[in-house]
Design an enzyme around this catalytic site. Structure first.
Site, PDB file in Angstrom:
ATOM      1  N   SER A 129      39.147  38.344  51.836  1.00 23.34           N
ATOM      2  CA  SER A 129      38.473  39.268  50.924  1.00 23.34           C
ATOM      3  C   SER A 129      37.320  40.013  51.613  1.00 23.34           C
ATOM      4  O   SER A 129      37.543  40.722  52.577  1.00 23.34           O
ATOM      5  CB  SER A 129      38.008  38.503  49.683  1.00 23.34           C
ATOM      6  OG  SER A 129      37.716  39.370  48.618  1.00 23.34           O
TER       7      SER A 129
ATOM      8  N   LYS B  93      43.659  38.863  51.612  1.00 25.98           N
ATOM      9  CA  LYS B  93      43.306  39.093  50.205  1.00 25.98           C
ATOM     10  C   LYS B  93      42.484  40.377  50.138  1.00 25.98           C
ATOM     11  O   LYS B  93      41.266  40.348  50.221  1.00 25.98           O
ATOM     12  CB  LYS B  93      42.530  37.917  49.616  1.00 25.98           C
ATOM     13  CG  LYS B  93      42.240  38.090  48.118  1.00 25.98           C
ATOM     14  CD  LYS B  93      41.400  36.942  47.559  1.00 25.98           C
ATOM     15  CE  LYS B  93      41.134  37.163  46.068  1.00 25.98           C
ATOM     16  NZ  LYS B  93      40.224  36.127  45.506  1.00 25.98           N
TER      17      LYS B  93
END
Length: 339
Positions: free
Chosen positions: A249, A274
């Site tokens: 992320s 992600k």
């Protein structure tokens, strides 16, 4: 359409079923305990024993990946790589447990005691720990030297990104330079991300002005293009990033920004993949304790417009990632490669 349900459990299962049908693993129902855990962690209202949890490399068990200095776990003797067997009578050796499952049982009221059973080197070890308010030290630094590498290395471990990470990293860079550091190694192993602005602002510390950092894209196209506004605190020193399969992320946004702007060498193993933006919302009114939903609202693109979701970021130098000291993971060429 409206539908009546016999009880709240039935309604929650229906919400979970609807969200699962969307085919996005990250858009999901959050049961009350999970929702409260996320909110408490974000607001700092957290009582636990000071351990960082991770999935074992084979995905079957939950392990201690780090221990917070001076926390109950550190004082009690819990160590990284300990494998959770049981917490407060709840077993976690069925090969199905996740770090979230263990965290929900480890956390509890301040001052309460929690029994922890782990496996260490084939032996079972028991602990009784007292829960305390936990403030996670998300940034740590230290000095090191590498054989065959000219100059002292300043190592900065970043465990997650928050609104204060950039300022903290900036202070650590200054302190490490005063100690003689001329090369920097940023350890991002196991960093699950956190807040996107924290990753963007920290990347900006190492980039010149007007460099692209990240593009946020929704179903209609680019909605936010973020670039550096001014030169960072260090745009010249050799820089290496150590990542692993759990770097995700906002940590991947940070990594891609420095890799694709040719500012850092990325070493270790391919990152998690992600690349999405999420929002979390409570279901119903406050006090009803119905849990919440996590919903994907957009995705990230790197400076070169790569979509890292389900892809991850390939490394420049492959190396081991399972070592206590980040510097010992890396071959000499990670510090001498031309970028």
């Amino acid at each position: 359409l409206s539908k009546k349900y016999k009880n709240m459990d039935e309604a929650r299962k229906e919400v979970e079923s609807i969200l699962n049908s969307l085919g996005d693993r990250y858009t999901r129902y959050l049961p009350p305990a999970k929702y409260e855990s996320i909110v408490n962690a974000a607001t700092g209202n957290l009582f636990g024993v000071g351990v960082e949890l991770a999935q074992s490399s084979d995905g079957t068990r939950v392990i201690v990946s780090d221990v917070e200095p001076n926390g109950p776990a550190a004082k009690g003797g819990l160590k990284p790589k300990d494998v959770f067997v049981e917490v407060d009578g709840v077993r976690f050796d069925d090969d199905k447990a996740t770090p979230d499952d263990v965290a929900l049982v480890v956390r509890g009221p301040e001052g309460s005691k929690v029994g922890v059973v782990v496996e260490r080197d084939g032996k079972i070890v028991d602990f009784i720990l007292t829960r305390e308010p936990i403030k996670i030290t998300s940034v740590r630094s230290y000095m090191g030297e590498k054989a065959g590498v000219s100059g002292k290395v300043g190592i900065i471990r970043i465990k997650n990104f928050s609104g204060t990470t950039a300022e903290t990293v900036k202070s650590e860079i200054t302190a490490l330079k005063k100690k003689g550091a001329t090369i920097f190694l940023l350890d991002l192993r196991g960093n699950p991300g956190g807040l996107l602005p924290g990753g963007v602002d920290t990347a900006s510390l190492f980039l010149e002005a007007n460099k692209p950092v990240v593009f946020v894209v929704d179903k209609k196209g680019i909605v936010d293009a973020q670039s550096t506004l001014a030169d960072g605190i260090d745009v010249d020193s050799p820089l290496v990033l150590l990542v692993d399969g759990n770097t995700a992320s906002a940590a991947e946004v940070f990594t891609a920004a420095l890799k694709e702007n040719h500012r850092a060498v990325v070493a270790g193993e391919q990152t998690f993949g992600k690349g999405i933006v999420q929002t979390i919302r409570q279901i119903g009114d406050e006090g009803n304790n119905n849990g919440g939903v996590a919903v994907t609202i957009a995705r990230y693109e790197t400076p070169a417009h790569h979509d890292i979701n389900k892809q991850g970021i390939p490394v420049d130098v492959k190396s081991g990632v399972d070592c206590g000291d980040a510097l010992s993971c890396l071959p000499r060429e990670a510090f001498t490669m031309k970028i």
